[in-house]
Design a protein around this motif. Structure first.
Motif, mmCIF file in Angstrom:
data_model
loop_
_atom_site.group_PDB
_atom_site.id
_atom_site.type_symbol
_atom_site.label_atom_id
_atom_site.label_comp_id
_atom_site.label_asym_id
_atom_site.label_seq_id
_atom_site.Cartn_x
_atom_site.Cartn_y
_atom_site.Cartn_z
ATOM 1 N N ILE A 125 -15.396 -8.277 25.395
ATOM 2 C CA ILE A 125 -15.873 -7.209 24.506
ATOM 3 C C ILE A 125 -15.979 -7.706 23.070
ATOM 4 C CG2 ILE A 125 -15.114 -5.054 23.420
ATOM 5 C CD1 ILE A 125 -14.269 -4.154 26.261
ATOM 6 N N MET A 126 -15.032 -8.530 22.650
ATOM 7 C CA MET A 126 -15.092 -9.105 21.307
ATOM 8 C C MET A 126 -16.348 -9.965 21.156
ATOM 9 S SD MET A 126 -12.262 -11.434 19.306
ATOM 10 C CE MET A 126 -12.523 -12.859 20.372
ATOM 11 N N GLU A 127 -16.659 -10.742 22.198
ATOM 12 C CA GLU A 127 -17.862 -11.579 22.157
ATOM 13 C C GLU A 127 -19.123 -10.718 22.160
ATOM 14 O OE1 GLU A 127 -17.451 -14.191 25.495
ATOM 15 O OE2 GLU A 127 -15.659 -15.183 24.683
ATOM 16 N N MET A 128 -19.104 -9.596 22.892
ATOM 17 C CA MET A 128 -20.249 -8.692 22.894
ATOM 18 C C MET A 128 -20.474 -8.094 21.510
ATOM 19 S SD MET A 128 -19.488 -6.789 26.550
ATOM 20 C CE MET A 128 -20.727 -5.499 26.351
ATOM 21 N N ASN A 129 -19.402 -7.793 20.822
ATOM 22 C CA ASN A 129 -19.489 -7.194 19.491
ATOM 23 C C ASN A 129 -20.167 -8.115 18.486
ATOM 24 O OD1 ASN A 129 -18.640 -4.522 18.887
ATOM 25 N ND2 ASN A 129 -16.575 -5.054 19.579
ATOM 26 N N ASN A 130 -20.120 -9.413 18.757
ATOM 27 C CA ASN A 130 -20.697 -10.384 17.834
ATOM 28 C C ASN A 130 -22.165 -10.657 18.110
ATOM 29 O OD1 ASN A 130 -18.239 -10.736 16.478
ATOM 30 N ND2 ASN A 130 -17.567 -12.318 17.922
ATOM 31 N N ASN A 139 -24.624 -9.986 32.536
ATOM 32 C CA ASN A 139 -24.436 -11.375 32.119
ATOM 33 C C ASN A 139 -23.248 -11.539 31.179
ATOM 34 O OD1 ASN A 139 -25.643 -14.126 32.277
ATOM 35 N ND2 ASN A 139 -25.790 -13.865 30.070
ATOM 36 N N ASP A 140 -23.027 -10.541 30.311
ATOM 37 C CA ASP A 140 -22.007 -10.668 29.279
ATOM 38 C C ASP A 140 -20.667 -10.024 29.634
ATOM 39 O OD1 ASP A 140 -23.604 -12.103 27.437
ATOM 40 O OD2 ASP A 140 -24.604 -10.263 26.838
ATOM 41 N N PHE A 141 -20.626 -9.257 30.716
ATOM 42 C CA PHE A 141 -19.356 -8.587 31.044
ATOM 43 C C PHE A 141 -19.099 -8.486 32.540
ATOM 44 C CE2 PHE A 141 -16.445 -5.060 31.667
ATOM 45 C CZ PHE A 141 -15.473 -5.309 30.703
ATOM 46 N N ALA A 142 -19.992 -7.837 33.281
ATOM 47 C CA ALA A 142 -19.716 -7.543 34.691
ATOM 48 C C ALA A 142 -19.623 -8.798 35.546
ATOM 49 C CB ALA A 142 -20.795 -6.613 35.265
ATOM 50 N N LEU A 366 -15.915 1.914 27.645
ATOM 51 C CA LEU A 366 -16.150 3.223 27.038
ATOM 52 C C LEU A 366 -15.280 3.448 25.806
ATOM 53 C CD1 LEU A 366 -16.625 5.504 30.180
ATOM 54 C CD2 LEU A 366 -18.322 4.275 28.820
ATOM 55 N N ASN A 367 -14.113 2.809 25.769
ATOM 56 C CA ASN A 367 -13.278 2.892 24.566
ATOM 57 C C ASN A 367 -13.842 2.052 23.435
ATOM 58 O OD1 ASN A 367 -10.972 4.622 24.694
ATOM 59 N ND2 ASN A 367 -10.140 3.349 26.331
ATOM 60 N N ALA A 368 -14.316 0.861 23.776
ATOM 61 C CA ALA A 368 -14.801 -0.060 22.746
ATOM 62 C C ALA A 368 -16.155 0.353 22.190
ATOM 63 C CB ALA A 368 -14.883 -1.478 23.325
ATOM 64 N N PHE A 369 -16.986 0.954 23.045
ATOM 65 C CA PHE A 369 -18.353 1.285 22.646
ATOM 66 C C PHE A 369 -18.644 2.758 22.899
ATOM 67 C CE2 PHE A 369 -18.579 -3.163 24.421
ATOM 68 C CZ PHE A 369 -18.552 -3.803 23.192
ATOM 69 N N PRO A 370 -18.187 3.638 22.018
ATOM 70 C CA PRO A 370 -18.372 5.081 22.231
ATOM 71 C C PRO A 370 -19.844 5.498 22.258
ATOM 72 C CG PRO A 370 -17.501 4.613 20.031
ATOM 73 C CD PRO A 370 -17.414 3.347 20.793
ATOM 74 N N ASN A 392 -30.271 -7.080 36.032
ATOM 75 C CA ASN A 392 -29.694 -7.039 34.694
ATOM 76 C C ASN A 392 -29.428 -5.581 34.336
ATOM 77 O OD1 ASN A 392 -32.294 -5.986 33.646
ATOM 78 N ND2 ASN A 392 -32.987 -8.086 34.018
ATOM 79 N N LEU A 393 -28.690 -5.368 33.272
ATOM 80 C CA LEU A 393 -28.406 -4.014 32.804
ATOM 81 C C LEU A 393 -28.289 -4.069 31.278
ATOM 82 C CD1 LEU A 393 -27.888 -1.078 33.649
ATOM 83 C CD2 LEU A 393 -25.441 -1.626 33.761
ATOM 84 N N TYR A 394 -29.436 -3.972 30.603
ATOM 85 C CA TYR A 394 -29.454 -4.084 29.140
ATOM 86 C C TYR A 394 -28.980 -2.775 28.511
ATOM 87 C CZ TYR A 394 -31.702 -8.609 29.284
ATOM 88 O OH TYR A 394 -31.959 -9.948 29.502
ATOM 89 N N VAL A 395 -28.066 -2.917 27.546
ATOM 90 C CA VAL A 395 -27.496 -1.748 26.879
ATOM 91 C C VAL A 395 -27.486 -1.977 25.376
ATOM 92 C CG1 VAL A 395 -26.030 -1.153 28.842
ATOM 93 C CG2 VAL A 395 -25.118 -2.636 27.044
ATOM 94 N N ASN A 396 -27.494 -0.872 24.642
ATOM 95 C CA ASN A 396 -27.244 -0.901 23.200
ATOM 96 C C ASN A 396 -25.820 -0.411 22.969
ATOM 97 O OD1 ASN A 396 -29.904 -1.721 22.282
ATOM 98 N ND2 ASN A 396 -30.613 0.315 22.935
ATOM 99 N N ILE A 397 -25.084 -1.131 22.157
ATOM 100 C CA ILE A 397 -23.673 -0.780 21.968
ATOM 101 C C ILE A 397 -23.378 -0.284 20.562
ATOM 102 C CG2 ILE A 397 -22.867 -2.349 23.762
ATOM 103 C CD1 ILE A 397 -22.117 -4.359 21.569
ATOM 104 N N LYS A 398 -24.367 -0.296 19.686
ATOM 105 C CA LYS A 398 -24.136 0.135 18.305
ATOM 106 C C LYS A 398 -25.140 1.186 17.888
ATOM 107 C CE LYS A 398 -22.346 -4.449 17.148
ATOM 108 N NZ LYS A 398 -22.546 -5.661 16.350
#
Length: 398
Positions: A125-130, A139-142, A366-370, A392-398
């Motif tokens: 999650i820290m790497e995703m935030n960057n 690719n980045d989490f699951a 869900l806690n990290a990316f409300p 793939n599952l592209y998401v916006n987190i911000k």
């Protein structure tokens, strides 16, 4: 309805559930193909699927029926590895093999992994935030979460983990169509394992591979071929199902924002959400092959000795005779008695680990990316017959 042809269309996954409903209502024991005096069947109703998975009238070990495999290929020496997997043998061999690895996957042992799984999720999650722009949640989490966990359990070096994704994809694709890459990738896989086994024999560590090597040396517990088969199975099954579990459940939540909001408001529903995700978008579409031991009648159809029979886990988990509002995704559904992990003696060994990884994944994300939400592009289902997973599952987190 041209039922058989639909099973092999590249876009089959998109319209699969209405198709399964049609089969349950009109042809629940479906003759998928017939060639060389052998028939292949698909079982689609919940009760029939459980019966198929439990009964001893259908075998996993085809060598008990055929002097050679009915699907022989030029790669027989390599495919032997896959024919000796724990998934594809019957008792007493299945009992012996499962007993060797069961201690590593019992609920108590898995519970002890929770702090490490949480640390891995936090790091990802820290790497995703960057990162900027839409992020591929697979690719980045699951994908990395379960592959890191199973690799550490086995004792696979961190720098080698990503190799398994290509090898795994090739092996799973070969269930649909034997591609030329199969030979090269399986050779690379087995050569890699041979080198890793040599290293562990010289310097044993506190990991599952070292312990299985000890069992192989004792001779009566594990043969060399079974050793390779076991590691290949644990690597593939140890991450593929969980990748799909995490991604499919998140996708279902994106599709059903009220359910997502309910979960955000009360994380006590997380375990229930995982079970509903397993039912609604089952990570494994079909069971691995079973073979009729003798001629028999099975719910109105004449099954001949040597016929191949598959259970449609996805269809069983949407059976309207078992589940009210079967086509609705509802994380508050009580007692979700799905068969996503199979049933009977071949019930998925890694189910406790997959459930724990799924629970941690959902809560952490869900806690990290409300404000996490699906990006505009709609994801595609992978055209792999046995599995239900997204490309793939592209998401916006911000």
């Amino acid at each position: 309805m041209e039922t058989m042809e639909r099973l092999f269309q590249s876009n089959f996954k998109v319209g699969a559930y209405p198709f399964y409903e049609y089969l349950r209502q009109h042809d629940p024991i479906f003759l998928m193909s017939q060639q060389h005096n052998q028939s292949s069947w698909i079982v689609t109703k919940y009760d029939h699927v459980k019966e198929l998975l439990k009964t001893q009238s259908f075998l996993k070990d085809q060598s008990k029926l055929f002097s050679t495999s009915p699907h022989d290929t030029p790669q027989d020496e390599m495919t032997t590895i896959f024919q000796n997997m724990m998934l594809d043998v019957d008792p007493p061999d299945h009992t012996r093999l499962r007993k060797l690895v069961q201690p590593y996957f019992n609920p108590k042992t898995i519970k002890n992994l929770q702090p490490r799984i949480e640390d891995i999720a936090d790091q990802l999650i820290m790497e995703m935030n960057n990162k900027k722009g839409p992020i591929d949640l697979i690719n980045d989490f699951a994908f990395p979460l379960p592959i890191i966990v199973i690799s550490e359990l086995l004792g696979v070096p961190a720098e080698d983990r990503n190799k398994f994704r290509r090898w795994s994809n090739t092996i799973l694709a070969a269930a649909d169509d034997m591609e030329t890459d199969f030979v090269e990738d399986v050779q690379a896989f087995t050569q890699y394992l041979t080198r890793l086994f040599e290293e562990r024999r010289e310097e044993p560590q506190d990991d599952l591979i070292s312990n299985l090597l000890q069992a192989e040396e004792e001779g009566e517990q594990l043969s060399r071929t079974e050793l390779y088969s076991m590691i290949v199975l644990l690597i593939i099954a140890g991450h593929e199902t969980t990748v799909n579990l995490i991604a499919n459940t998140m996708y279902a939540l994106f599709e059903h924002p009220r359910q997502m909001e309910r979960l955000r408001e009360d994380f006590s529903w997380t375990e229930n959400a995982i079970e509903e995700g397993l039912r609604y978008y089952s990570p494994v579409d079909f069971s691995t092959a079973r073979w009729a031991e003798k001629d028999m009648e099975f719910h109105g159809k004449h099954i001949q000795r040597g016929d191949l029979v598959l259970a449609s886990l996805s269809s069983a988990n949407r059976d309207e005779s078992k589940f009210e509002r079967a086509d609705e995704f509802d994380i508050t559904r009580k007692e979700v008695q799905h068969v996503a992990f199979g049933f009977g003696i071949h019930f998925c060994l890694g189910a406790p680990l997959a459930r724990l990884e799924g629970k941690i994944a959902l809560e952490k994300l869900l806690n990290a990316f409300p404000d996490i939400r699906l990006a505009e592009q709609k994801p595609n289902w992978r055209p792999v017959f046995l599995l239900r997973g997204l490309d793939n599952l592209y998401v916006n987190i911000k």
